[in-house]
Motif scaffolding. Structure first.
Motif, PDB file in Angstrom:
ATOM      1  N   GLY A  15      -7.866   7.425   6.686  1.00  0.00           N
ATOM      2  CA  GLY A  15      -6.775   7.413   5.676  1.00  0.00           C
ATOM      3  C   GLY A  15      -7.256   7.039   4.628  1.00  0.00           C
ATOM      4  O   GLY A  15      -7.936   5.794   4.386  1.00  0.00           O
ATOM      5  N   ARG A  28      -1.350  18.019   1.586  1.00  0.00           N
ATOM      6  CA  ARG A  28      -1.189  17.237   0.470  1.00  0.00           C
ATOM      7  C   ARG A  28      -2.029  17.878  -0.742  1.00  0.00           C
ATOM      8  O   ARG A  28      -1.732  17.713  -1.966  1.00  0.00           O
ATOM      9  CB  ARG A  28      -1.584  15.942   0.835  1.00  0.00           C
ATOM     10  CG  ARG A  28      -1.626  14.791  -0.305  1.00  0.00           C
ATOM     11  CD  ARG A  28      -0.114  14.896  -1.031  1.00  0.00           C
ATOM     12  NE  ARG A  28      -0.230  13.763  -2.036  1.00  0.00           N
ATOM     13  CZ  ARG A  28       0.634  13.466  -2.897  1.00  0.00           C
ATOM     14  NH1 ARG A  28       1.780  14.449  -2.921  1.00  0.00           N
ATOM     15  NH2 ARG A  28       0.564  12.541  -3.877  1.00  0.00           N
ATOM     16  N   PHE A  75      -2.980   5.525  -0.789  1.00  0.00           N
ATOM     17  CA  PHE A  75      -1.995   6.278  -0.202  1.00  0.00           C
ATOM     18  C   PHE A  75      -1.276   5.625   1.027  1.00  0.00           C
ATOM     19  O   PHE A  75       0.255   5.744   1.054  1.00  0.00           O
ATOM     20  CB  PHE A  75      -2.640   7.860   0.230  1.00  0.00           C
ATOM     21  CG  PHE A  75      -1.545   8.637   0.714  1.00  0.00           C
ATOM     22  CD1 PHE A  75      -0.984   9.444  -0.159  1.00  0.00           C
ATOM     23  CD2 PHE A  75      -1.139   8.869   2.053  1.00  0.00           C
ATOM     24  CE1 PHE A  75      -0.117  10.605   0.082  1.00  0.00           C
ATOM     25  CE2 PHE A  75      -0.277   9.768   2.282  1.00  0.00           C
ATOM     26  CZ  PHE A  75       0.360  10.587   1.341  1.00  0.00           C
ATOM     27  N   TRP A  76      -2.154   5.040   1.902  1.00  0.00           N
ATOM     28  CA  TRP A  76      -1.203   4.323   2.824  1.00  0.00           C
ATOM     29  C   TRP A  76      -0.764   3.250   2.274  1.00  0.00           C
ATOM     30  O   TRP A  76       0.481   2.929   2.958  1.00  0.00           O
ATOM     31  CB  TRP A  76      -2.390   4.009   3.980  1.00  0.00           C
ATOM     32  CG  TRP A  76      -2.264   2.843   4.855  1.00  0.00           C
ATOM     33  CD1 TRP A  76      -1.615   3.036   6.116  1.00  0.00           C
ATOM     34  CD2 TRP A  76      -2.212   1.401   4.576  1.00  0.00           C
ATOM     35  NE1 TRP A  76      -1.350   2.014   6.900  1.00  0.00           N
ATOM     36  CE2 TRP A  76      -1.604   0.878   5.961  1.00  0.00           C
ATOM     37  CE3 TRP A  76      -2.490   0.527   3.794  1.00  0.00           C
ATOM     38  CZ2 TRP A  76      -1.647  -0.493   6.225  1.00  0.00           C
ATOM     39  CZ3 TRP A  76      -2.542  -0.726   3.663  1.00  0.00           C
ATOM     40  CH2 TRP A  76      -2.019  -1.224   5.257  1.00  0.00           C
ATOM     41  N   TYR A 127       2.799   4.308   1.170  1.00  0.00           N
ATOM     42  CA  TYR A 127       3.497   5.102   2.196  1.00  0.00           C
ATOM     43  C   TYR A 127       4.902   4.261   2.609  1.00  0.00           C
ATOM     44  O   TYR A 127       4.467   3.081   3.296  1.00  0.00           O
ATOM     45  CB  TYR A 127       2.663   5.478   3.436  1.00  0.00           C
ATOM     46  CG  TYR A 127       3.030   6.471   4.246  1.00  0.00           C
ATOM     47  CD1 TYR A 127       2.518   7.769   4.345  1.00  0.00           C
ATOM     48  CD2 TYR A 127       4.107   6.514   5.068  1.00  0.00           C
ATOM     49  CE1 TYR A 127       2.841   8.755   5.048  1.00  0.00           C
ATOM     50  CE2 TYR A 127       4.578   7.565   5.825  1.00  0.00           C
ATOM     51  CZ  TYR A 127       3.959   8.709   5.776  1.00  0.00           C
ATOM     52  OH  TYR A 127       4.213   9.691   6.518  1.00  0.00           O
ATOM     53  N   GLY A 180       4.560  15.183   0.540  1.00  0.00           N
ATOM     54  CA  GLY A 180       3.254  14.517   0.877  1.00  0.00           C
ATOM     55  C   GLY A 180       3.378  13.554   2.058  1.00  0.00           C
ATOM     56  O   GLY A 180       2.282  13.552   2.752  1.00  0.00           O
ATOM     57  N   TRP A 181       4.403  12.621   1.986  1.00  0.00           N
ATOM     58  CA  TRP A 181       4.563  11.756   3.167  1.00  0.00           C
ATOM     59  C   TRP A 181       4.564  12.608   4.775  1.00  0.00           C
ATOM     60  O   TRP A 181       4.052  12.415   5.635  1.00  0.00           O
ATOM     61  CB  TRP A 181       5.714  10.982   3.107  1.00  0.00           C
ATOM     62  CG  TRP A 181       5.881  10.014   1.810  1.00  0.00           C
ATOM     63  CD1 TRP A 181       7.113  10.046   1.119  1.00  0.00           C
ATOM     64  CD2 TRP A 181       4.782   9.460   1.055  1.00  0.00           C
ATOM     65  NE1 TRP A 181       6.793   9.032   0.038  1.00  0.00           N
ATOM     66  CE2 TRP A 181       5.534   8.726  -0.132  1.00  0.00           C
ATOM     67  CE3 TRP A 181       3.441   9.216   1.286  1.00  0.00           C
ATOM     68  CZ2 TRP A 181       4.734   7.869  -0.889  1.00  0.00           C
ATOM     69  CZ3 TRP A 181       2.682   8.421   0.520  1.00  0.00           C
ATOM     70  CH2 TRP A 181       3.443   7.728  -0.529  1.00  0.00           C
ATOM     71  N   ASP A 236      -4.383  11.654   0.455  1.00  0.00           N
ATOM     72  CA  ASP A 236      -4.107  11.476   1.696  1.00  0.00           C
ATOM     73  C   ASP A 236      -5.330  10.943   2.661  1.00  0.00           C
ATOM     74  O   ASP A 236      -5.371   9.918   3.498  1.00  0.00           O
ATOM     75  CB  ASP A 236      -3.188  12.200   2.317  1.00  0.00           C
ATOM     76  CG  ASP A 236      -3.941  13.391   2.632  1.00  0.00           C
ATOM     77  OD1 ASP A 236      -4.573  13.926   1.936  1.00  0.00           O
ATOM     78  OD2 ASP A 236      -3.250  14.214   3.550  1.00  0.00           O
ATOM     79  N   LYS A 265       5.741   6.611   9.093  1.00  0.00           N
ATOM     80  CA  LYS A 265       4.477   5.838   9.029  1.00  0.00           C
ATOM     81  C   LYS A 265       3.779   5.316  10.245  1.00  0.00           C
ATOM     82  O   LYS A 265       2.609   5.458  10.470  1.00  0.00           O
ATOM     83  CB  LYS A 265       4.462   4.682   8.170  1.00  0.00           C
ATOM     84  CG  LYS A 265       3.100   4.073   7.752  1.00  0.00           C
ATOM     85  CD  LYS A 265       3.491   2.960   6.528  1.00  0.00           C
ATOM     86  CE  LYS A 265       2.038   2.692   5.990  1.00  0.00           C
ATOM     87  NZ  LYS A 265       2.092   1.661   5.111  1.00  0.00           N
ATOM     88  N   ALA A 319       0.830  14.107   5.509  1.00  0.00           N
ATOM     89  CA  ALA A 319      -0.192  13.240   5.067  1.00  0.00           C
ATOM     90  C   ALA A 319      -1.161  13.353   6.594  1.00  0.00           C
ATOM     91  O   ALA A 319      -0.679  13.329   7.712  1.00  0.00           O
ATOM     92  CB  ALA A 319       0.313  11.901   5.178  1.00  0.00           C
TER      93      ALA A 319
END
Length: 560
Positions: free
Chosen positions: A317, A491, A321-322, A325, A478-479, A75, A331, A482
């Motif tokens: 970031g 994460r 991963f972004w 997402y 994980g989200w 992340d 987000k 983050a």
């Protein structure tokens, strides 16, 4: 700069410019020059010893250095230049024993262990009630377990230091399993001794318990059992069942505890909701009525350098991963939807992080997504005064580095996901697990029911198998965390448990361009900025941080 901020900055400067070894910390009496002969003579002495634990606890997270190992997760990444070489090295699994993040992670957590051992050795001598002694011992055993839980996932085998006697520090590292057995033993003791609530400040304030509770201990045991179920102990189904059972104890009693998931996601880490009841376990900062007065020094960490508001750019970031997402309110709260430039209290420019100027050069030099979770707005035009409200990326930013943010180590949403994943991995109640996954997602994403798994397939929650549900909950956590290096389970910690850190390494070695946007028929691509120095994966030698060089020199037993 007001007095509170000045004191916070002076404290930060003293920490960041002083080199102290683990042995120095372990040799230091946690109450200064006080000895057993003149402490633990009253309830006030006992309280002071617990406040010392919380002071040491603050210092494990007050600034970013002790948390640098968490940058190994997929992340977060770092600035390849500036003064970020230490975190960049950890980001690509190539640190050494001189790395300031390695040294501070070691020294600060062992300082906490030392303070806890002091209480464990002496609390029972206090002429007070057994209930008060139990509370003190419960706090001490809990935070010793916490320190070891952090360190065993970062360093692997560790010296098991259970006494304040300096001779107890120069010991050979105990195995990972032995350290985990100590963690569980400590947490079980804390669970049996701690109350479910406190009534007076500083133990309880602003409607929340600042000292650790029985239910927070049970939530922590959930995380520990999950860690033991995964890598490197790989205890599997049996320990996932233990985790699910322990999480259920908290969930089933929540009618008494009153934890909730805030329906508005940008309230979760908001200074305007600093003492919310989504937090099961937190670290308080700048609590003026108590004995500790350390601020959180993270407000500038995620704002990029060069935007006009004094950002440090410690955490960027990671691009892929972004990109993965899921869209929605979460987000938009975790990342700044747009990048803003600031002059004084005026926003002068708003752009996408991937925008290019007329010459094709990045408008934002970092050219990465920017986290917004720790960032705070200023109050009106007063740049030195924080605004106690959900963060709004279009408003000017508070420019002092410190504030009184409460660090949320465990949130109720996490506990629901831990129960759901553990139940799915151990043959538990899938219907309830699916209900909890939906509960977490409903405030976070635009498409609640359909989840994208790691292979890119999209599966409806209602149709998930146990394996798919477990994976979906793992991904969802994980989200949820983050960019949050202050969580108990980051994460990086999740990926470590699932033995997936090598995937991050392989992604960084390949470093293929990622299409981040398509506008007017033009593709915008970006790559990670920190170069991989050691391009061969070395297993645990890549995963675990090396022991600090100074400690290896002082303790000949400290060998891999």
């Amino acid at each position: 700069m007001n007095k509170k901020i000045l004191l916070g900055c002076l404290f930060a400067a003293s920490v960041l410019t002083t080199t102290t070894s683990c042995s120095d910390f372990l040799d230091e009496d946690p109450k200064g020059q006080m000895s057993e002969a003149n402490v633990f003579k009253s309830q006030a002495d006992l309280d002071a010893s617990i406040h010392t634990i919380y002071e040491k606890l603050n210092q494990t997270q007050s600034w970013t250095n002790p948390m640098y190992p968490q940058w190994q997760g997929d992340d977060m990444t770092a600035n390849p230049g500036s003064n970020k070489q230490a975190v960049a090295a950890l980001d690509v699994f190539s640190s050494d024993g001189e790395n300031k993040g390695v040294k501070d992670a070691w020294s600060q957590h062992f300082a906490l262990i030392k303070a806890c051992n002091w209480v464990i050795e002496n609390a029972s001598k206090t002429p007070t009630s057994q209930e008060e002694i139990n509370i003190a011992l419960g706090n001490a055993h809990f935070w010793r377990a916490y320190a070891y839980f952090y360190m065993v996932r970062v360093f692997g085998p560790l010296p098991m230091v259970l006494k304040t006697d300096p001779s107890a520090t120069n010991v050979a590292p105990s195995s990972v399993e032995e350290i985990y057995n100590l963690i569980v033993e400590d947490l079980k003791k804390a669970e049996s001794w701690l109350p479910t609530s406190y009534s007076q400040a500083p133990r309880n304030h602003d409607g929340v318990d600042a000292w650790v509770t029985k239910q927070a201990t049970q939530a922590t045991l959930t995380a520990v059992y999950m860690a033991m179920a995964g890598y490197p102990l790989n205890k599997g189904k049996e320990y996932y069942a233990l985790a699910a059972a322990k999480a259920k104890e908290v969930i089933d009693a929540n009618g008494t505890y009153g934890f909730y998931n805030d329906p508005v996601w940008n309230h979760v880490y908001s200074m305007g909701h600093n003492y919310n009841k989504e937090t099961i376990l937190g670290i308080d900062n700048n609590w003026n009525s108590g004995s500790w007065d350390h601020d959180s020094e993270l407000t500038s960490c995620c704002r990029f350098e060069g935007l006009g508001d004094g950002g440090w750019g410690d955490a960027w970031g990671e691009i892929a991963f972004w990109k993965r997402y899921p869209e929605g309110p979460r987000k938009d709260a975790v990342y700044a939807p747009k990048i803003t430039f600031q002059d004084g209290a005026t926003i002068t420019k708003v752009c996408n992080w991937w925008d290019l100027d007329a010459e094709g050069k990045p408008v934002v030099e970092a050219y990465h997504p920017m986290f917004a979770i720790y960032t705070v707005n200023c109050d009106g035009d007063n740049l030195a005064k924080e605004k106690f409200a959900p963060y709004n990326y279009l408003e000017p930013n508070y420019t002092n580095m410190t504030n009184g943010r409460r660090h949320r180590l465990i949130r109720y949403a996490e506990l629901l996901l831990w129960y759901a994943e553990s139940a799915a991995r151990s043959g538990g109640d899938l219907a309830k697990a699916k209900e909890y996954l939906r509960e977490v997602r409903k405030r976070a994403v635009t498409d609640v029911e359909n989840v994208t798994l790691s292979d890119g397939t999209k599966v409806a929650i209602a149709n998930m198998t146990a394996d798919q549900l477990a994976e979906a909950c793992y991904i969802e956590h994980g989200w949820e965390v983050a960019g949050q290096w202050t969580q108990m389970v980051t994460r990086r910690a999740d990926e470590f448990r699932m033995n997936e850190l090598k995937k991050n390494f392989d992604y960084r070695v390949a470093n293929k361009p990622v299409v981040v946007a398509v506008e007017n028929g033009k593709e915008y691509t970006a790559k990670e900025s920190v170069p991989v120095v050691k391009s061969t994966w070395a297993g645990d030698e890549s995963i675990y941080c090396p022991y600090p060089t100074t400690e290896v020199e002082k303790n000949p037993n400290l060998k891999r």
